[in-house]
Design an enzyme around this catalytic site. Structure first.
Site, PDB file in Angstrom:
ATOM      1  N   ASP A 166       0.936  -1.166  -0.006  1.00  0.00           N
ATOM      2  CA  ASP A 166       0.014   0.047  -0.229  1.00  0.00           C
ATOM      3  C   ASP A 166       0.875   1.215  -0.015  1.00  0.00           C
ATOM      4  OD1 ASP A 166      -2.452   1.562   0.298  1.00  0.00           O
ATOM      5  OD2 ASP A 166      -1.519   1.850   2.291  1.00  0.00           O
TER       6      ASP A 166
ATOM      7  N   GLU B  30      -2.142  -5.025  -3.834  1.00  0.00           N
ATOM      8  CA  GLU B  30      -1.240  -4.376  -3.146  1.00  0.00           C
ATOM      9  C   GLU B  30      -0.089  -5.354  -2.631  1.00  0.00           C
ATOM     10  OE1 GLU B  30      -3.718  -0.668  -1.265  1.00  0.00           O
ATOM     11  OE2 GLU B  30      -3.686  -2.384  -0.154  1.00  0.00           O
TER      12      GLU B  30
END
Length: 258
Positions: free
Chosen positions: A71, A143
Site C-alpha cells: 500500500d 497491494e
C-alpha cells in the site's frame, strides 16, 4: 477446515502446481509472473502475496504484511508518476488523482487485469463464497503483490510494475475529475495550450460579503468570466464556464466548489 492451497513447503519448479481441497489445481505461478512482467528470485514471496488469511491458520503467513507494505509502495510510486507526468499540477489536483488511483476499486481492476483470482490461496468457505472475484480481496492481493515485488527486486522493479498496471489509468482516471480548474488545466496541457491564467475583473456587494468576478484566459482563446463569493469559487466557476463553452463540461459533471 480444508484449505485451498494452504501453506506448504515452497516449490520453485514452474511445472508444479499446488492442489486445492477440491482436487483442482492452481495455475502455474510462472504464468502470473509473465503477466506481471517480473520473475521472482524468491517465489515464496509471491506465494505469500496470494495467500488469504482463511488459508493460513497462523495468519502471519498470509498476505496481510505484504499488503501493508505494498500500500505504501503503491502510494509512493503513483505520487512519483503524477509528479513527473503533470509538472504544472497543484498539490490538491495531484491528491485527487492519487486518491482515485489507489482506491480499492482501481486496485481490484488491476488485479483482475493480471488475472490474479485463479491463483489465490483461499480457505474452503471463501472459495464457496466466490472470493476469487471479491473486489476487496483482489485489491488486497494487488497491494500484496506490489509489496512482494518491492522486497524481491527493489523500488525500481515495484515502480515498473505499478507503471505498467496503473499508467494508463493515470492518464485517463476512472472517475471524472470534479474540479473544473484541474479539468481545464489538463485539457489545455493536452491541447498544447499555455497554462490557464486567472485575473480579477471586479467585485461587488458589501464589504463583509463581496462577490468576485474572475476571468480565465488560455493563450489567444476567448476569455470566460464568472462570479463567486470568494476568488477560489469565482475561479472554479470561470473554469467551468470555459469548459462548457468548449463543450467539455456537461450538466452531469460535478464541480468541487466546496
Amino acid at each position: 477446515m480444508a484449505l485451498d492451497g494452504a501453506l506448504e513447503p515452497h516449490v520453485l519448479d514452474d511445472q508444479v502446481s499446488k492442489t486445492t481441497d477440491s482436487g483442482r489445481k492452481l495455475p502455474e505461478l510462472s504464468r502470473l509472473e509473465d503477466r506481471l512482467g517480473h520473475r521472482f528470485r524468491d517465489r515464496a514471496l509471491l506465494e505469500t502475496a496470494l495467500t488469504h488469511m482463511s488459508a493460513d491458520p497462523r495468519r502471519i503467513a498470509s498476505y496481510q504484511r505484504l499488503e501493508f507494505l505494498g500500500d505504501r509502495v503503491l502510494g509512493l510510486s503513483v505520487a512519483d508518476m503524477l509528479f513527473t507526468t503533470y509538472p504544472q499540477a497543484e498539490e490538491g489536483d495531484m491528491s485527487r488523482r492519487l486518491a482515485d488511483l489507489v482506491r480499492r476499486e482501481t486496485c481490484a481492476a488491476v488485479a483482475s487485469a493480471w488475472d490474479v483470482g485463479p491463483h489465490l490461496r483461499l480457505g474452503e468457505g471463501e472459495i464457496l463464497s466466490g472470493a476469487r472475484k471479491n473486489k476487496a480481496i483482489l485489491a488486497d492481493a494487488c497491494e500484496a503483490i506490489i509489496g512482494a515485488v518491492f522486497i524481491d527486486g527493489g523500488y525500481g522493479a515495484a515502480r515498473k510494475l505499478v507503471e505498467a498496471g496503473f499508467g494508463e489509468r493515470l492518464l485517463t482516471p476512472a472517475t471524472p475529475l470534479r474540479d473544473a480548474k484541474t479539468a481545464l488545466q489538463e485539457w489545455a496541457q493536452g491541447q498544447g495550450h499555455p497554462t490557464p491564467t486567472y485575473s480579477e475583473r471586479g467585485r461587488s456587494g458589501p464589504d463583509h460579503a463581496p462577490i468576485f468576478r474572475i476571468a480565465v484566459r488560455i493563450g489567444s482563446l476567448a476569455e470566460a468570466e464568472a462570479e463567486g463569493r470568494s476568488k477560489r469559487l469565482a475561479e472554479q466557476a470561470a473554469a467551468e464556464a470555459f469548459l462548457r463553452r468548449q463543450g467539455l463540461w456537461n450538466e452531469g459533471a460535478e464541480a468541487d466548489h466546496g
